[in-house]
Write a protein that holds these residues in place. Structure first.
Motif, mmCIF file in Angstrom:
data_model
loop_
_atom_site.group_PDB
_atom_site.id
_atom_site.type_symbol
_atom_site.label_atom_id
_atom_site.label_comp_id
_atom_site.label_asym_id
_atom_site.label_seq_id
_atom_site.Cartn_x
_atom_site.Cartn_y
_atom_site.Cartn_z
ATOM 1 N N UNK A 27 -14.808 -20.274 3.669
ATOM 2 C CA UNK A 27 -14.593 -18.839 3.449
ATOM 3 C C UNK A 27 -14.413 -18.166 4.803
ATOM 4 N N UNK A 28 -13.353 -17.371 4.986
ATOM 5 C CA UNK A 28 -13.151 -16.711 6.277
ATOM 6 C C UNK A 28 -14.199 -15.638 6.525
ATOM 7 N N UNK A 29 -14.412 -15.297 7.788
ATOM 8 C CA UNK A 29 -15.387 -14.256 8.116
ATOM 9 C C UNK A 29 -14.860 -12.872 7.772
ATOM 10 N N UNK A 30 -13.550 -12.682 7.859
ATOM 11 C CA UNK A 30 -12.937 -11.397 7.524
ATOM 12 C C UNK A 30 -11.697 -11.640 6.680
ATOM 13 N N UNK A 31 -11.358 -10.643 5.869
ATOM 14 C CA UNK A 31 -10.160 -10.750 5.045
ATOM 15 C C UNK A 31 -9.588 -9.365 4.804
ATOM 16 N N UNK A 32 -8.329 -9.190 5.173
ATOM 17 C CA UNK A 32 -7.630 -7.933 4.910
ATOM 18 C C UNK A 32 -7.132 -7.953 3.468
ATOM 19 N N UNK A 33 -7.613 -7.020 2.665
ATOM 20 C CA UNK A 33 -7.241 -6.992 1.255
ATOM 21 C C UNK A 33 -5.720 -6.882 1.107
ATOM 22 N N UNK A 34 -5.191 -7.616 0.165
ATOM 23 C CA UNK A 34 -3.751 -7.584 -0.091
ATOM 24 C C UNK A 34 -3.393 -6.289 -0.811
ATOM 25 N N UNK A 35 -2.379 -5.630 -0.322
ATOM 26 C CA UNK A 35 -1.953 -4.383 -0.956
ATOM 27 C C UNK A 35 -0.976 -4.680 -2.085
ATOM 28 N N UNK A 36 -1.058 -3.884 -3.120
ATOM 29 C CA UNK A 36 -0.152 -4.034 -4.243
ATOM 30 C C UNK A 36 1.288 -3.825 -3.782
ATOM 31 N N UNK A 37 2.192 -4.668 -4.256
ATOM 32 C CA UNK A 37 3.587 -4.619 -3.824
ATOM 33 C C UNK A 37 4.241 -3.286 -4.161
ATOM 34 N N UNK A 38 3.860 -2.699 -5.288
ATOM 35 C CA UNK A 38 4.542 -1.493 -5.755
ATOM 36 C C UNK A 38 3.866 -0.205 -5.288
ATOM 37 N N UNK A 39 2.552 -0.139 -5.426
ATOM 38 C CA UNK A 39 1.889 1.112 -5.085
ATOM 39 C C UNK A 39 1.200 1.124 -3.742
ATOM 40 N N UNK A 40 1.000 -0.044 -3.140
ATOM 41 C CA UNK A 40 0.327 -0.109 -1.853
ATOM 42 C C UNK A 40 -1.180 -0.025 -1.924
ATOM 43 N N UNK A 41 -1.726 0.093 -3.139
ATOM 44 C CA UNK A 41 -3.174 0.171 -3.288
ATOM 45 C C UNK A 41 -3.772 -1.187 -3.597
ATOM 46 N N UNK A 42 -4.891 -1.177 -4.299
ATOM 47 C CA UNK A 42 -5.584 -2.410 -4.656
ATOM 48 C C UNK A 42 -5.238 -2.821 -6.081
ATOM 49 N N UNK A 43 -5.131 -4.131 -6.296
ATOM 50 C CA UNK A 43 -4.965 -4.634 -7.650
ATOM 51 C C UNK A 43 -5.961 -5.770 -7.873
ATOM 52 N N UNK A 44 -5.873 -6.422 -9.019
ATOM 53 C CA UNK A 44 -6.874 -7.426 -9.380
ATOM 54 C C UNK A 44 -6.909 -8.629 -8.443
ATOM 55 N N UNK A 45 -5.849 -8.831 -7.660
ATOM 56 C CA UNK A 45 -5.782 -9.990 -6.783
ATOM 57 C C UNK A 45 -5.920 -9.619 -5.305
ATOM 58 N N UNK A 46 -6.215 -8.365 -5.024
ATOM 59 C CA UNK A 46 -6.250 -7.901 -3.632
ATOM 60 C C UNK A 46 -7.310 -8.600 -2.799
#
Length: 234
Positions: free
Chosen positions: A207-226
Motif C-alpha cells: 500500500x503506498x504512503x500517499x495517493x492522489x484521488x482520481x478525479x472523475x473524467x466528466x465532472x472532475x470530482x470524486x466517484x466510486x473509484x476515486x
C-alpha cells in the motif's frame, strides 16, 4: 465516526441476540396487538439498521392495534408480518456481518475512527491507519495511507444566484460546508477502498504512503473509484 466496522458494544449485543426468541416475541406482539418483551432483547443497542427495523415493527403493531375495519385490519396485519420479517432479516444480516468481521480481524484491521479536520483550504486529505499480518500466529505490521484531493468549486455562473448577494461570512460558511461534504465523501471512499483491498487478499506492505484521488473524467470530482489505489478504474 465509525464507517466500516461494527463497534464493539454493538457486536456484543448483536451476537447475544436469540433469533428464535425474537421470532416468538414478534408472533406474540401480533397476537396480542401490543409490544411484548422486545425491550429484554436490547435491540436498541444493536445499531442503526436493526434499530430502524424495530421502529418500523413497533409502528406497524401500533397501527394494527388501532385499526377497526376488517379491510384495514387485514392490511395492518400484513404490515406487521412484513415488518417482523424485515427485522429478523436485519438481525441475520448483522450477525453474519460481525462473524465475517471477526474472521477478518484475525488478519487485518482498518481503523475507521478518522478525526474531522479544520477545513481552511480546498486541498483535502484523509489518513487511514491499518494493521495486517499473513497468519493469525504472526505479529502485527502497521501502516497508513494518506489520500489527497483538491476540490474545485463550481463557477458562480453555474450556480443559482440568490436575489440578494450573501455576505462574505455567509459565503465562507457555505464553502466550509461544501468542503466538509466533499472531505466526508473522500473519507468514506478511502476507508472502503483500504478494507476492500485487504478483503481481496492485498498485501499491506504494497500500500503506498500517499495517493492522489482520481478525479472523475466528466465532472472532475470524486466517484466510486476515486480512492481505488489498487486498480486503474475511474
Amino acid at each position: 465516526m465509525s464507517e466500516i466496522n461494527v463497534p464493539a458494544d454493538q457486536r456484543k449485543a448483536i451476537a447475544a441476540l436469540d433469533v428464535s426468541r425474537l421470532d416468538e416475541l414478534l408472533d406474540q406482539c401480533l397476537r396480542e396487538e401490543r409490544l411484548v418483551g422486545l425491550s429484554d432483547l436490547r435491540l436498541y443497542d444493536c445499531g442503526d439498521y436493526i434499530r430502524e427495523q424495530l421502529r418500523i415493527f413497533e409502528k406497524a403493531v401500533q397501527g394494527h392495534s388501532a385499526a377497526k375495519a376488517p379491510k384495514k385490519r387485514a392490511q395492518t396485519e400484513h404490515d406487521v408480518r412484513r415488518a417482523g420479517s424485515s427485522l429478523i432479516s436485519a438481525v441475520h444480516q448483522m450477525q453474519s456481518r460481525i462473524e465475517r468481521e471477526q474472521r477478518e480481524d484475525e488478519l487485518f484491521v482498518v481503523d475507521d475512527n478518522v478525526g474531522q479536520p479544520y477545513l481552511h483550504s480546498n486541498r483535502l486529505s484523509v489518513s487511514v491507519s491499518y494493521r495486517w499480518r499473513s497468519q493469525a500466529s504472526e505479529p502485527w505490521e502497521f501502516g497508513s495511507i494518506k489520500f489527497t484531493h483538491t476540490h474545485q468549486f463550481a463557477p458562480a455562473y453555474l450556480s443559482a444566484q440568490p436575489r440578494r448577494k450573501p455576505s462574505a461570512a455567509a459565503q465562507a460558511t457555505a464553502k466550509e460546508a461544501e468542503l466538509f461534504q466533499v472531505w466526508d465523501h473522500l473519507r468514506r471512499l478511502a476507508l472502503h477502498s483500504v478494507k476492500e483491498y485487504f478483503q481481496k487478499g492485498g498485501d499491506g506492505s504494497k500500500i503506498p504512503q500517499t495517493f492522489q484521488a482520481k478525479q472523475d473524467t466528466y465532472g472532475g470530482g470524486l466517484n466510486n473509484f476515486s480512492a481505488s489505489f489498487w486498480n486503474d478504474r475511474r
